[in-house]
Motif scaffolding. Structure first.
Motif, PDB file in Angstrom:
ATOM      1  N   ILE A 443       0.849  -1.187   0.000  1.00  0.00           N
ATOM      2  CA  ILE A 443       0.000   0.000   0.000  1.00  0.00           C
ATOM      3  C   ILE A 443       0.888   1.241   0.000  1.00  0.00           C
ATOM      4  N   LYS A 444       0.636   2.097  -0.978  1.00  0.00           N
ATOM      5  CA  LYS A 444       1.418   3.324  -1.139  1.00  0.00           C
ATOM      6  C   LYS A 444       1.150   4.273   0.026  1.00  0.00           C
ATOM      7  N   PRO A 445       2.191   4.858   0.614  1.00  0.00           N
ATOM      8  CA  PRO A 445       1.982   5.806   1.718  1.00  0.00           C
ATOM      9  C   PRO A 445       1.151   7.012   1.271  1.00  0.00           C
ATOM     10  N   LYS A 446       0.381   7.541   2.197  1.00  0.00           N
ATOM     11  CA  LYS A 446      -0.416   8.735   1.924  1.00  0.00           C
ATOM     12  C   LYS A 446      -0.471   9.567   3.188  1.00  0.00           C
ATOM     13  N   GLU A 447       0.119  10.740   3.125  1.00  0.00           N
ATOM     14  CA  GLU A 447       0.132  11.635   4.275  1.00  0.00           C
ATOM     15  C   GLU A 447      -1.075  12.560   4.180  1.00  0.00           C
ATOM     16  N   ALA A 448      -2.172  12.129   4.736  1.00  0.00           N
ATOM     17  CA  ALA A 448      -3.395  12.928   4.683  1.00  0.00           C
ATOM     18  C   ALA A 448      -4.329  12.513   5.799  1.00  0.00           C
ATOM     19  N   GLU A 449      -5.089  13.473   6.279  1.00  0.00           N
ATOM     20  CA  GLU A 449      -6.132  13.151   7.243  1.00  0.00           C
ATOM     21  C   GLU A 449      -7.277  12.443   6.530  1.00  0.00           C
ATOM     22  N   VAL A 450      -7.916  11.568   7.242  1.00  0.00           N
ATOM     23  CA  VAL A 450      -9.088  10.907   6.673  1.00  0.00           C
ATOM     24  C   VAL A 450     -10.192  11.950   6.525  1.00  0.00           C
ATOM     25  N   PRO A 451     -10.734  12.112   5.304  1.00  0.00           N
ATOM     26  CA  PRO A 451     -11.819  13.093   5.130  1.00  0.00           C
ATOM     27  C   PRO A 451     -12.973  12.816   6.084  1.00  0.00           C
ATOM     28  N   ARG A 452     -13.583  13.874   6.532  1.00  0.00           N
ATOM     29  CA  ARG A 452     -14.663  13.737   7.510  1.00  0.00           C
ATOM     30  C   ARG A 452     -15.784  12.848   6.989  1.00  0.00           C
ATOM     31  N   TRP A 453     -16.103  12.994   5.677  1.00  0.00           N
ATOM     32  CA  TRP A 453     -17.235  12.241   5.137  1.00  0.00           C
ATOM     33  C   TRP A 453     -16.946  10.743   5.107  1.00  0.00           C
ATOM     34  N   ILE A 454     -15.644  10.350   5.022  1.00  0.00           N
ATOM     35  CA  ILE A 454     -15.300   8.933   5.094  1.00  0.00           C
ATOM     36  C   ILE A 454     -15.300   8.467   6.546  1.00  0.00           C
ATOM     37  N   ALA A 455     -14.731   9.297   7.423  1.00  0.00           N
ATOM     38  CA  ALA A 455     -14.660   8.935   8.841  1.00  0.00           C
ATOM     39  C   ALA A 455     -16.056   8.693   9.408  1.00  0.00           C
ATOM     40  N   GLN A 456     -17.032   9.459   8.950  1.00  0.00           N
ATOM     41  CA  GLN A 456     -18.407   9.303   9.448  1.00  0.00           C
ATOM     42  C   GLN A 456     -19.024   7.973   9.039  1.00  0.00           C
ATOM     43  N   LYS A 457     -18.407   7.315   8.065  1.00  0.00           N
ATOM     44  CA  LYS A 457     -18.919   6.030   7.594  1.00  0.00           C
ATOM     45  C   LYS A 457     -18.238   4.851   8.298  1.00  0.00           C
ATOM     46  N   PHE A 458     -17.387   5.149   9.291  1.00  0.00           N
ATOM     47  CA  PHE A 458     -16.706   4.123  10.078  1.00  0.00           C
ATOM     48  C   PHE A 458     -15.815   3.253   9.187  1.00  0.00           C
ATOM     49  N   VAL A 459     -15.141   3.901   8.236  1.00  0.00           N
ATOM     50  CA  VAL A 459     -14.262   3.207   7.303  1.00  0.00           C
ATOM     51  C   VAL A 459     -12.830   3.684   7.504  1.00  0.00           C
ATOM     52  N   ASP A 460     -11.890   2.732   7.511  1.00  0.00           N
ATOM     53  CA  ASP A 460     -10.468   3.055   7.495  1.00  0.00           C
ATOM     54  C   ASP A 460      -9.999   2.959   6.047  1.00  0.00           C
ATOM     55  N   PRO A 461      -9.732   4.110   5.388  1.00  0.00           N
ATOM     56  CA  PRO A 461      -9.353   4.050   3.979  1.00  0.00           C
ATOM     57  C   PRO A 461      -7.939   3.532   3.738  1.00  0.00           C
ATOM     58  N   GLY A 462      -7.153   3.427   4.798  1.00  0.00           N
ATOM     59  CA  GLY A 462      -5.802   2.876   4.644  1.00  0.00           C
ATOM     60  C   GLY A 462      -4.706   3.908   4.550  1.00  0.00           C
TER      61      GLY A 462
END
Length: 502
Positions: A443-462
């Motif tokens: 999995i390619k590194p990604k330095e970013a906060e999890v967007p709020r709309w994804i976090a609200q779905k109880f998903v870890d995008p990785g």
């Protein structure tokens, strides 16, 4: 007399040639892709579903080939559909989840999967969810939409234009709104609010179910959607009737083309939210609405197989059953899917979900059924839906145009169970990139906060700042990051990923 004899011989020869061509045409297999929405690897009985039965899908698996490591190209819907129909990774065109009034994102000047099959002599049809955009710019829903499935190689189309949670909530048949009253024209807006149907954030008392802030636009059939809409009252769909409408249109297409080889892309709305099961399926599971629409989806599959049996076509029809992306429990509508899931594991033993780069985001329930050619069993071949384009081209002996399907590869032997050799490298698109190589998952590194709309779905995008590497043979749930122990594997996979991305 000699002339008559020669004439008769010519006529006989032409008759035999025409007959042989007709026979050859009839021997081509029909092709049906059943594309379910948001169905996880573990959401069908044969893959361990708990609390819901899927007898029709299980029958396909029992009499066909069940894949354990077949993938959609992306963990979200529009990109996966784009890749399926173009044989190209979605990131190459910045394809992302589209609004309901977005323009067509597939270049009509490029060959597509249905266009290729048309050239091979197939009648082509799409029934169900589209979500690839329509038209060139702002759409006039009161006229025939100028760009859509027809321009991409489909002889027939009956569409949900985008998704069930977006306006306009109408069907399009051959790119015209079904049942539209010209005296009640349709207006659609995303962003700017327009007067018309009441808005969810203003009238929660009108709702069948409550939603997150993103789904509080126009209320239609007691459900608030993304976007705003006015007019078209006679053309509005009723959510509870959608599976019956789509199944009827799909079986009609089969019936009308039973004397000719056909390609049907049957793109179900289930099990996408809003999950509103018909009364026929309410309480058919122990998981509430999400389980009920899984049962409803299974019924739709049964309608297709029954129609093929009735037309005596099942033996020579290649059915590919799969999904566009991984499962999601909470995707904007409150239907208690998280609370009622019980022991059921939507993604099977795999980590992740829709929107996630982990395995459950793209590892799809996938079944291939073709009694004339495919022997029942299971396959561990590593496969991607992006490869169906060239694999089907090989099947029908049709050349792919230059420049078309740039990322698609021919794995027909693996799709038909005649080989276990699949991809050496397989790309997984989400909001970062994953790469498979045999048992390894990078999995390619990604330095970013999890967007709020994804976090609200109880998903870890990785998203992680460091590299992630997993040995899926030992760790299918991707819990033990071993990148420090295998620097050579990491370097090899980084190099391959960069090659793909460039």
């Amino acid at each position: 007399m000699v002339f008559k004899s020669i004439y008769k011989q010519i006529i006989l020869t032409l008759f035999l040639v025409v007959n042989s061509l007709v026979f050859a045409q009839q021997q081509k297999p029909n092709i049906v892709v059943i594309y379910v929405d948001d169905l996880g690897y573990g959401d069908i009985g044969v893959n361990g579903a708990v609390g819901v039965k899927t007898p029709h899908v299980d029958a396909l698996a029992k009499n066909g080939l069940n894949f354990t490591d077949a993938h959609s190209s992306s963990a979200t819907c529009t990109p996966s559909r784009y890749s399926l129909l173009t044989g190209s990774y979605a990131f190459r065109n910045n394809a992302a989840i589209l609004e309901g009034d977005a323009p067509l994102i597939i270049d009509p000047n490029k060959e597509t999967l249905p266009g290729m099959l048309q050239k091979a002599g197939y009648k082509t049809g799409v029934v169900g969810k589209w979500h690839l955009g329509l038209g060139r710019g702002k759409i006039d829903w009161n006229k025939k939409v100028p760009l859509g499935p027809e321009e991409l190689g489909f002889d027939y189309s009956f569409l949900i234009p985008a998704t069930g949670d977006r306006v306009p909530c109408v069907f399009l048949e051959n790119q015209e709104v079904v049942g539209l009253n010209p005296e009640d024209p349709i207006s659609v807006s995303y962003g700017t609010r327009i007067d018309g149907y009441p808005w969810g954030f203003q009238h929660p008392e009108l709702l069948k179910m409550h939603t997150d802030p993103y789904h509080q636009g126009a209320i239609i059939n007691g459900i608030s959607r993304i976007g705003y809409m006015k007019g078209g009252e006679d053309a509005l769909w009723v959510d509870e009737e959608i599976p019956f409408v789509l199944s009827n249109k799909a079986t009609d297409f089969i019936q009308e083309n039973e004397d000719h080889p056909f390609f049907l892309y049957f793109s179900l709305h289930d099990i996408h939210q809003p999950r509103v099961a018909n009364i026929k399926f309410v309480e058919s599971s122990t998981m509430g609405p999400r389980g009920d629409v899984i049962a409803q989806m299974d019924w739709c599959v049964g309608q297709i197989t029954e129609q093929l049996k009735t037309a005596n076509l099942l033996e020579n029809t290649l059915i590919i059953f799969t999904s566009d992306n991984g499962p999601i429990l909470d995707d904007g509508y409150l239907d208690y899917a998280r609370e009622l899931v019980g022991e059921h594991q939507p993604g099977g033993e795999f980590r992740g979900a829709k929107y996630s780069v982990y395995e459950a985001g793209t590892r799809m329930p996938t079944i291939v059924h073709w009694p004339n050619e495919v022997k029942p069993g299971t396959s561990d071949a590593l496969l991607s839906q992006v490869d169906l384009y060239r694999s089907l081209a090989k099947l029908v002996n049709q050349k792919v145009e230059k420049g078309a399907a740039p990322d698609s590869e021919n794995y027909l032997e693996a799709w038909l169970g005649k080989s276990e050799k699949g991809r050496e490298f397989l790309l997984e698109e989400a909001y970062t990139f994953g790469l498979r190589m045999g048992k390894w998952k990078y999995i390619k590194p990604k330095e970013a906060e999890v967007p709020r709309w994804i976090a609200q779905k109880f998903v870890d995008p990785g998203f992680r700042e460091e590299v992630q590497l997993f040995n899926l043979d030992e760790d299918p749930s991707e819990t033990n990051n071993v990148y420090k122990a295998f620097p050579k594997i990491v370097k090899q996979m980084e190099k391959q990923l960069e090659k793909i991305l460039k």
